[in-house]
Design an enzyme around this catalytic site. Structure first.
Site, mmCIF file in Angstrom:
data_model
loop_
_atom_site.group_PDB
_atom_site.id
_atom_site.type_symbol
_atom_site.label_atom_id
_atom_site.label_comp_id
_atom_site.label_asym_id
_atom_site.label_seq_id
_atom_site.Cartn_x
_atom_site.Cartn_y
_atom_site.Cartn_z
ATOM 1 N N ARG A 32 -12.952 33.744 1.470
ATOM 2 C CA ARG A 32 -12.196 34.480 0.459
ATOM 3 C C ARG A 32 -11.477 33.448 -0.404
ATOM 4 O O ARG A 32 -11.116 32.370 0.081
ATOM 5 C CB ARG A 32 -11.174 35.409 1.145
ATOM 6 C CG ARG A 32 -10.370 36.243 0.169
ATOM 7 C CD ARG A 32 -9.289 37.078 0.865
ATOM 8 N NE ARG A 32 -8.469 37.771 -0.130
ATOM 9 C CZ ARG A 32 -7.300 38.374 0.121
ATOM 10 N NH1 ARG A 32 -6.826 38.354 1.351
ATOM 11 N NH2 ARG A 32 -6.625 38.975 -0.826
ATOM 12 N N HIS A 33 -11.251 33.779 -1.673
ATOM 13 C CA HIS A 33 -10.512 32.864 -2.559
ATOM 14 C C HIS A 33 -9.094 32.633 -2.036
ATOM 15 O O HIS A 33 -8.597 33.390 -1.207
ATOM 16 C CB HIS A 33 -10.470 33.441 -3.974
ATOM 17 C CG HIS A 33 -9.822 34.792 -4.015
ATOM 18 N ND1 HIS A 33 -8.453 34.963 -3.988
ATOM 19 C CD2 HIS A 33 -10.354 36.038 -4.020
ATOM 20 C CE1 HIS A 33 -8.169 36.250 -3.993
ATOM 21 N NE2 HIS A 33 -9.310 36.932 -4.001
ATOM 22 N N ARG A 105 -11.086 32.831 -10.083
ATOM 23 C CA ARG A 105 -10.424 32.380 -8.853
ATOM 24 C C ARG A 105 -11.410 31.998 -7.748
ATOM 25 O O ARG A 105 -11.108 31.138 -6.930
ATOM 26 C CB ARG A 105 -9.437 33.431 -8.350
ATOM 27 C CG ARG A 105 -10.042 34.779 -7.956
ATOM 28 C CD ARG A 105 -8.944 35.767 -7.580
ATOM 29 N NE ARG A 105 -9.398 37.099 -7.230
ATOM 30 C CZ ARG A 105 -9.757 38.038 -8.108
ATOM 31 N NH1 ARG A 105 -9.761 37.762 -9.399
ATOM 32 N NH2 ARG A 105 -10.129 39.243 -7.719
ATOM 33 N N ASP A 297 -11.920 39.353 -0.143
ATOM 34 C CA ASP A 297 -11.652 39.983 1.154
ATOM 35 C C ASP A 297 -12.693 41.060 1.468
ATOM 36 O O ASP A 297 -13.139 41.194 2.607
ATOM 37 C CB ASP A 297 -10.220 40.554 1.236
ATOM 38 C CG ASP A 297 -9.797 41.365 0.020
ATOM 39 O OD1 ASP A 297 -10.610 41.530 -0.908
ATOM 40 O OD2 ASP A 297 -8.640 41.832 0.000
#
Ligand SMILES: *[C@@H]1O[C@H](CO)[C@@H](O)[C@H](O)[C@H]1NC(C)=O
Ligand SMILES: *[C@@H]1O[C@H](CO)[C@@H](O)[C@H](O)[C@H]1NC(C)=O
Ligand SMILES: *[C@@H]1O[C@H](CO)[C@@H](O)[C@H](O)[C@H]1NC(C)=O
Ligand SMILES: *[C@@H]1O[C@H](CO)[C@@H](O)[C@H](O)[C@H]1NC(C)=O
Ligand SMILES: *[C@@H]1O[C@H](CO)[C@@H](O)[C@H](O)[C@H]1NC(C)=O
Length: 391
Positions: A32-33, A105, A297
């Site tokens: 996830r970022h 992102r 997510d």
């Protein structure tokens, strides 16, 4: 009895898998970022009080997010060195492959990770050249039968309606936001989150959407979370009104339920990302030693549930799929047989707030994941052949 006792001591010989005699052969990281700026102007109307100014554009990776992802890259690099996983020097494209979603992102997170993991190397970050979401990272409804729709909506309503955990979040947020004086009260008549109704939309080809107090609460709590992770002063987060872990646990219930309600309910093997992983692992001998995929997510949720992993608890975190967390697929070999091990790796609540570096001595949090359908031993290893055969 004697044999059993001997086996307990010499698990190595009896089971054939020795954790310290295995070589790391391939790794695939689904990440996830890292920390992003909260959704700025959208939030204004939910409170009568001014929100603190933001120092970056909404949804972009924050400066600190990039720094913390760099620490992740350094940590992995250290781990790879101890395992003698990669050849010395800069890796070529057959060795390391990086792919990110089109969002700024996610690309920036991949860049930060890879630039720190391979310092002074020019490892490319691949992504689609478009401003739209990459279909690979979409998490939408596939099954178009009425039976499916009924089943999913029933499950969603059970979790959403009159849920005491959500009610507790709503009444807490009523107070924190002073919602009675807000624009959303004046314009849309939502003056008490516990009293307004949610609307669920279910459409094949889209993700599940929920509007109303649930959506408001989720947006607001996510903004608080990101500010907390980003190291903002406590008085600038929720106007200084969240001061204990208990309160954080209470209000972050909405982020956990957002994952469960909108995504876990529709997780299946048909998701493009799950199909991509299945294909990748079936052809894994031809794949790069290290692959890094960076998404959201929802993507970690999609894979954890679409591939049917046993559910896990994450100590020292309030999120279900925490910021910067990673599902780390590892292929190990004892030169005769290969094994799969999967770990969920994530920064703890205080590691994020603290902004501290990771090292082998103070690593990110790690929890072993196991598939419901592969025989996994107590160290988390399942036979590679079994894994691939049953995929
Ligand atoms: C560990 O690996 C080495 C080389 O592959 C092998 O010679 C040795 O027997 C192994 N030891 C155990 C305990 O499995
Ligand atoms: C990406 O798309 C834009 C607009 O279509 C184009 O100008 C640009 O050259 C493309 N970049 C690459 C690397 O393909
Ligand atoms: C669609 O959902 C129904 C009801 O849950 C299920 O019986 C069916 O197998 C699903 N179809 C596919 C292709 O997954
Ligand atoms: C919420 O839904 C219930 C039942 O459908 C209805 O009676 C009530 O008026 C609705 N409340 C609002 C604020 O729309
Ligand atoms: C927080 O940072 C300090 C200083 O860098 C460090 O000593 C401490 O162990 C960190 N705490 C956590 C929970 O990471």
């Amino acid at each position: 009895m004697v044999t059993k006792a001997v086996c307990l001591i010499l698990i190595v010989l009896c089971e054939g898998i020795s954790a310290n005699n295995l070589t790391l052969k391939q790794v695939l990281i689904l990440s996830r970022h890292n920390i992003k700026y909260p959704l700025g102007n959208v939030l204004q109307k939910y409170s009568s009080k001014p929100w603190p100014p933001q120092d970056g554009s909404p949804t972009l990776l924050t400066t600190r997010g990039a720094q913390l992802e760099g620490y992740m890259g350094e940590y992995f690099s250290e781990w790879f060195k101890t395992e003698r996983f990669l050849p010395e020097g800069c890796p070529d494209e057959d060795t390391v492959y990086v792919y990110a979603n089109t969002a700024s992102r996610t690309k920036a997170t991949a860049r930060a990770f890879i630039d720190s993991a391979f310092k002074s190397c020019d490892v490319p970050v691949h992504h689609k050249n478009t401003t739209e979401f990459d279909p690979l990272f979409l998490f939408v409804i596939h099954n178009s039968t009425e039976a499916y729709k009924d089943k999913v909506l029933k499950e969603i309503n059970k979790k959403l309606r009159n849920n005491p955990k959500l009610m507790a979040v709503y009444s807490e947020l009523n107070k924190i936001l002073e919602i009675e004086g807000s624009q959303v009260c004046k314009q849309d008549g939502i003056c008490d989150l516990t009293k307004a109704n949610d609307t669920v939309s279910f459409e094949v080809g889209k993700s599940v959407d929920v509007t109303g107090p649930f959506r408001i609460a989720h947006l607001v709590v996510r903004a608080f979370l990101m500010s907390y992770y980003d190291g903002k002063p406590i008085q600038d987060i929720a106007w200084g009104q969240i001061t204990t872990p208990e309160k954080w646990n209470l209000i972050t219930a909405v982020t956990r339920l957002n994952q469960e309600i909108r995504y876990t309910t529709i997780a299946d093997r048909e998701a493009p990302l799950v199909q991509y992983l299945i294909k990748t692992f079936k052809e894994y001998d031809e794949m790069p030693k290290l692959m890094l995929l960076v998404g959201h997510d929802t993507n970690l949720n999609c894979v954890a549930n679409g591939l049917d992993f046993k559910s896990i608890d994450l100590p020292n975190q309030f999120e279900k799929y925490p910021i910067a967390s990673k599902i780390v697929f590892q292929r190990w070999t004892d030169s005769k047989n290969d094994y799969l091990k999967v770990e969920y790796l994530y920064p703890s609540w205080s590691q994020l707030r603290n902004g501290s570096k990771y090292s082998l001595e103070s690593p990110p949090q790690k929890v072993v994941m196991s598939l419901n359908w592969c025989n996994t031993d107590e160290h988390g290893f399942c036979p590679w052949n079994e894994f691939v055969d049953k995929l």
